[in-house]
Design an enzyme around this catalytic site. Structure first.
Site, mmCIF file in Angstrom:
data_model
loop_
_atom_site.group_PDB
_atom_site.id
_atom_site.type_symbol
_atom_site.label_atom_id
_atom_site.label_comp_id
_atom_site.label_asym_id
_atom_site.label_seq_id
_atom_site.Cartn_x
_atom_site.Cartn_y
_atom_site.Cartn_z
ATOM 1 C CG ASP A 104 18.159 -20.716 2.239
ATOM 2 O OD1 ASP A 104 18.244 -21.940 2.124
ATOM 3 O OD2 ASP A 104 17.811 -19.976 1.302
ATOM 4 C CG ASN A 154 17.662 -24.708 3.206
ATOM 5 O OD1 ASN A 154 17.789 -24.921 2.005
ATOM 6 N ND2 ASN A 154 16.473 -24.587 3.765
ATOM 7 C CD GLU A 199 13.739 -23.331 1.259
ATOM 8 O OE1 GLU A 199 14.868 -22.895 1.554
ATOM 9 O OE2 GLU A 199 13.562 -24.245 0.427
#
Length: 702
Positions: A320, A275, A199
């Site tokens: 995700d 992800n 992220e």
């Protein structure tokens, strides 16, 4: 391959009235066993109980017939209470466990006496680079060494008898927001470790290090870098053909932050890949593409890192949907033929049975309700997507599973006697929508999703409707029939990992602060123990002097607890994290809970206008919610900002948020991300939330 008939698919129309819920979401040497299914009965020397990661104990002393006599043998206070996710190891009568900030403890496995402890002195400002709490999942053992990874990206070897540090290796570029939360794995003389940080805009990889010296031996990247720099090998060159645009500027993601397994017969190391970075594929890879090797199981040669095969669970992932969830090796009778398989229940909601020699899909079916795909095509191995679910550049879409997944990091278990896989499953909806103002932040949170859509509704009817849609369960899954055998509903989606035993018992901790035992064949609740704080870690079992023990670490935490623990309280508070050990006839008791009432200070009055408060909410949702809770309602694991003495003045908050006055205590500086005007807006919103917030009118917990 077989034709798969999926479970009922959730229709998105039935959820559109809700606002979004979630933002995110007795061997003593490392010699390989004779087969992947082999487990040492006396000890628990490997993370998943063995290379096959089945988390199954062949011990039978504790059974449904006598489990009423199970009691606490001893408990050890870890000195912390935040997000204890570790799997203990038991070797030579010593139990090794880790706590928050990577502290390692060695205890006498029979008495709980402390033998040694080691603090790697992690830089606590690294909390700014953690998506999901200051957690770690344990250590590895081989050749008299304890190996552990640290949040700041190091890999350490300790002497198993003394705790003395033997070597300390940096595994990441520490100027980038990489972290390590997973447990290392060991094959022969090599230690394998991945990392987290997708992220935050990093490029994922897994590395192999020399067990004796800590030297880097090889590295396998999971996503391609800038083509102008050349590719590390054929696997990366092939992967680059599945990407569009200039993905490398966003890092790409694909971090290997948790699951691995090893097959000694095939000599294959399996890694689970995470992800994309950012989540939103229309930003990351405009024009689409499968984006290999995101959301994939990848088979590698452990001695060289050579790519062998991959299976991608979610091509072109944009939700995700990691494939870093627990992987299990087993042998199953499928269509009258014994097959060597690898099984996984990743975030995307489908349970996969794959030939572990070739990567061929044998079967797949959804184990929780899904509304992003109708099924997995048995011929192509690809999910058949519902077009509206691919949200990039389209209308917002309410989806199951959300970013927390149908199954998160909490390990599942396979019992070869019952033939069932026991899954800590959940249903957690989420509205995916474009972030119209997205600007890549090399040091910050990058999803490309509108964080405002992830905030809980403030209208009470909508809140209750969303809360009713959030579920957690212990699911017993038949991997051959690809359907549920039985299930037990929980009060919260965020519950512990699983242990199953040859005694016919399944153990799981839960958000209601209890360790619970169930019958393996039908899910009947047999026994429970109140742990005083939630359990998210998985139990283990071992034997000493003819007695079977069950051990589990308690300590409420993790990303769900931080973000939504205040709004979705179960019976878990931020109590003392402990290692608890049980045996038949155990008579020990936990210390009594404190009874004092904490007096809340009165927050100052708000003088800010609505525009400033709205700006503060936007900044809070983008920077603070993952630790301090949605709507500024804390889980209790970190300070509740509504009652902070720092609210007295902008300067007081600036000293912490910008100047880093509390960085050594885990509150990082946001200098470079936030300015003084931002801090003023944040303070205004927090004061507003303290006086006019949603807690009372939402009737939380009722």
């Amino acid at each position: 391959m077989r034709n798969i008939r999926p479970l009922p698919i959730l229709k998105s129309a039935s959820l559109l009235c809700f606002s979004s819920l979630f933002l995110f979401a007795c061997a003593k040497t490392p010699a390989p066993p004779a087969s992947p299914a082999e487990v040492t009965a006396v000890e628990w020397t490997k993370h998943g109980g063995g290379d096959a990661e089945q988390r199954f104990s062949p011990l039978t002393q504790i059974s449904p017939n006598n489990i009423g006599d199970l009691g606490l043998a001893w408990a050890f206070d870890l000195g912390v209470s935040r997000g204890i996710e570790a799997t203990p190891l038991v070797v030579d009568g010593v139990i090794y466990v880790t706590a928050t900030w990577n502290k390692v403890f060695a205890l006498d496995a029979k008495t709980g006496a402390l033998l040694w402890q080691y603090d790697p002195k992690v830089d606590r400002s690294k909390a700014a680079d953690l998506c999901c709490d200051a957690v770690n999942r344990g250590v590895a053992f081989a050749e008299g060494k304890i190996i552990t990874g640290t949040i700041d990206g190091r890999l350490l070897a300790l002497d198993a008898k003394t705790g003395k540090k033997l070597w300390d290796t940096i595994t990441v570029d520490q100027s980038q927001p990489y972290t390590i939360t997973g447990a290392p794995r060991i094959v022969r003389d090599k230690v394998f470790i991945g990392n987290g940080g997708a992220e935050y805009g990093v490029r994922g990889y897994v590395s192999a290090y020399d067990l004796n010296k800590g030297a880097l031996l090889w590295r396998f990247y999971t996503v391609p870098g800038n083509p102008a720099d050349g590719f590390e090998g054929p696997a990366m060159a092939n992967a680059a053909d599945t990407w569009k645009g200039e993905w490398w500027k966003y890092g790409g993601g694909g971090t290997v932050w948790d699951s691995m397994a090893y097959d000694p017969e095939l000599d294959l190391l399996y890694i689970g890949v995470g992800n994309g970075s950012p989540w939103n594929q229309s930003i990351r890879s405009p024009g689409g593409g499968d984006n290999l090797y995101l959301s994939s199981i990848v088979a590698l040669r452990p001695d060289t890192g050579e790519y062998v095969w991959h299976y991608q669970t979610t091509p072109g992932e944009t939700w995700d949907y990691t494939a870093t969830q627990h992987m299990i090796l087993a042998e199953l009778d499928i269509d009258g033929k014994s097959r060597k398989v690898i099984m996984q229940a990743p975030k995307n909601g489908f349970f996969y049975v794959i030939d572990r020699a070739t990567g061929e899909l044998l079967s797949a079916n959804n184990y929780v309700p899904v509304n992003w795909a109708t099924h997995v095509d048995s011929e192509t191995g690809r999910p058949v997507e519902i077009p509206e679910a691919r949200w990039g550049g389209k209308a917002p879409y309410m989806q199951l599973p959300g970013p927390f997944g149908g199954h998160n990091w909490h390990p599942m278990s396979f019992n070869p006697d019952s033939g069932l896989v026991y899954i800590p499953a959940m249903e957690t909806p989420y509205v995916y929508a474009d972030d119209k103002d997205f600007v890549f932040n090399a040091k910050g949170w990058n999803t490309g999703a509108d964080s405002a859509m992830g905030s809980l509704p403030t209208e009470i009817a909508q809140f209750k409707a969303v809360k009713a849609a959030v579920k957690g369960r212990l699911l017993a899954w038949d991997p051959v029939k690809q359907k549920a055998a039985w299930q037990v509903e929980h009060n919260s989606p965020w519950n512990g990992g699983i242990l199953s035993t040859a005694g016919g018992v399944v153990f799981q901790g839960n958000a209601d602060a209890k360790l619970v035992a169930y019958r393996a064949d039908n899910g009947e609740r047999l026994w429970d123990f109140f742990a005083q704080t939630g359990i998210v870690a998985p139990p283990i079992s071992y034997e000493l002097d003819g007695e079977q023990y069950i051990a589990v670490a308690s300590g409420w935490g993790g990303t769900f607890a931080l973000v939504y623990g205040g709004l979705f309280p179960a019976a878990s508070d931020a109590g003392v994290g402990r290692l608890m050990v049980f045996k038949l006839g155990g008579k020990a008791a936990l210390p009594a809970l404190p009874s004092e009432v904490v007096k809340r200070p009165v927050p100052p009055e708000s003088t800010a206008d609505a525009e400033t408060i709205a700006m503060g909410k936007t900044l809070y949702d983008a920077n603070c919610v993952v630790c301090h809770g949605d709507h500024v309602i804390s889980s209790g694991l970190v300070p509740d900002l509504r009652w902070s003495p720092l609210l007295v003045a902008d300067e007081a908050m600036q000293s912490v948020i910008i100047d880093g006055a509390l960085s050594t205590r885990g509150m990082p500086s946001f200098k470079g991300r936030l300015n003084k005007k931002d801090v003023q807006a944040l303070r205004s919103y927090i004061i507003f939330a303290a006086h006019e917030g949603v807690e009372a009118k939402l009737d939380i917990g009722k």
